[in-house]
Design a protein around this motif. Structure first.
Motif, PDB file in Angstrom:
ATOM      1  N   LYS A  22       0.836  -1.197   0.000  1.00 16.61           N
ATOM      2  CA  LYS A  22       0.000   0.000   0.000  1.00 16.61           C
ATOM      3  C   LYS A  22       0.871   1.248   0.000  1.00 16.61           C
ATOM      4  N   GLU A  23       0.476   2.203  -0.809  1.00 16.37           N
ATOM      5  CA  GLU A  23       1.202   3.460  -0.910  1.00 16.37           C
ATOM      6  C   GLU A  23       1.406   4.098   0.469  1.00 16.37           C
ATOM      7  N   ASP A  24       0.351   4.171   1.269  1.00 13.86           N
ATOM      8  CA  ASP A  24       0.436   4.819   2.586  1.00 13.86           C
ATOM      9  C   ASP A  24       1.413   4.106   3.513  1.00 13.86           C
ATOM     10  N   LYS A  27       4.968   4.812   2.412  1.00 15.90           N
ATOM     11  CA  LYS A  27       5.332   6.200   2.744  1.00 15.90           C
ATOM     12  C   LYS A  27       5.720   6.300   4.219  1.00 15.90           C
ATOM     13  N   TYR A  45      10.882   4.985  -0.363  1.00 21.67           N
ATOM     14  CA  TYR A  45      10.141   6.235  -0.534  1.00 21.67           C
ATOM     15  C   TYR A  45      11.030   7.321   0.034  1.00 21.67           C
ATOM     16  N   PHE A  50       9.039   7.349  -5.153  1.00 25.69           N
ATOM     17  CA  PHE A  50       9.311   5.924  -4.977  1.00 25.69           C
ATOM     18  C   PHE A  50      10.427   5.495  -5.926  1.00 25.69           C
ATOM     19  N   ILE A 124       2.125   3.639  -9.374  1.00 29.57           N
ATOM     20  CA  ILE A 124       1.163   3.809  -8.283  1.00 29.57           C
ATOM     21  C   ILE A 124      -0.217   3.777  -8.909  1.00 29.57           C
ATOM     22  N   ASN A 128      -2.126   1.643  -4.425  1.00 29.38           N
ATOM     23  CA  ASN A 128      -1.204   0.509  -4.354  1.00 29.38           C
ATOM     24  C   ASN A 128       0.074   0.816  -5.134  1.00 29.38           C
ATOM     25  N   VAL A 129       1.174   0.204  -4.675  1.00 30.83           N
ATOM     26  CA  VAL A 129       2.468   0.381  -5.333  1.00 30.83           C
ATOM     27  C   VAL A 129       2.831  -0.925  -6.041  1.00 30.83           C
TER      28      VAL A 129
END
Ligand code: FES
Length: 157
Positions: A22-24, A27, A45, A50, A124, A128-129
Motif C-alpha cells: 500500500k502506498e500509505d 510512505k 520512498y 518511490f 502507483i 497501491n504500489v
C-alpha cells in the motif's frame, strides 16, 4: 483479461505488474523489500518519490535494503552497508570519488561508473504500489547477485 474469474471480488491489478504494498504503508516505513519474479527488490520512498532497485549490491551482494540514503551532488544515493559503495536511487549508477591528476590541485570529484544496479519501474495505482517485471534482455552487474540469492528464504545480512 480472459483469465480473470468473474466472481467480481478480485481486485483489479494493472496488467503484468507485481503488487508491492500500500502506498500509505510504504510512505510511512520509507522502505520495503519484496520478491519480484524471485529476485530481492527494495522499494524506497524518499523525498516524495518511490524508487525500486535490486536489493543485492552489484559489488558483492550486500543488502542495500539496510543502507542509509545520502545526497551526493543533488542525487539521492543508497550507501551499501558492506563496503560503502554509493548507488543512485534514480538511475542505479555506481558513483566513485576520483581525482584528475592533470589538474593543478587535484580534488576528489564524484563520478559515475555507469548503471550497475538494476532499477525497476514503479507504478502507483489506486493507492497501491506496483513494480514492473524486469526486462532481462538487458543485463546489469547486479543481476549476478539477484540470481545468486534468488528464491533464498531469508535476507542474509
Ligand atoms: Fe556493496 Fe561491497 S557489497 S559495497
Amino acid at each position: 483479461d480472459l483469465h480473470s474469474s468473474d466472481t467480481g471480488t478480485v481486485e483489479r491489478e494493472p496488467d503484468g505488474l507485481i503488487l508491492i504494498g500500500k502506498e500509505d504503508d510504504i510512505k510511512k516505513s520509507q522502505r520495503i523489500t519484496a520478491k519480484v519474479n524471485g529476485r530481492e527488490v527494495v522499494v524506497f520512498y524518499h523525498e516524495g518519490k518511490f524508487h525500486a532497485l535490486d536489493s543485492r549490491c552489484y559489488h558483492e551482494g550486500g543488502p542495500l535494503c539496510l543502507g542509509e540514503i545520502e545526497d551526493i551532488n543533488g542525487q539521492a544515493c543508497i550507501i551499501c552497508p558492506w563496503h560503502k559503495y554509493r548507488i543512485t536511487l534514480e538511475t542505479g549508477e555506481g558513483l566513485y570519488e576520483g581525482i584528475n591528476p592533470l589538474e593543478p590541485s587535484p580534488t576528489p570529484q564524484w563520478q559515475s561508473k555507469g548503471v550497475k544496479q538494476r532499477i525497476h519501474k514503479v507504478t502507483i495505482d489506486n493507492g497501491n504500489v506496483y513494480v514492473s517485471p524486469p526486462d532481462l534482455s538487458v543485463s546489469f552487474d547486479s543481476d549476478y547477485f539477484a540470481d545468486k540469492y534468488k528464491n533464498s528464504g531469508d535476507l542474509a545480512m
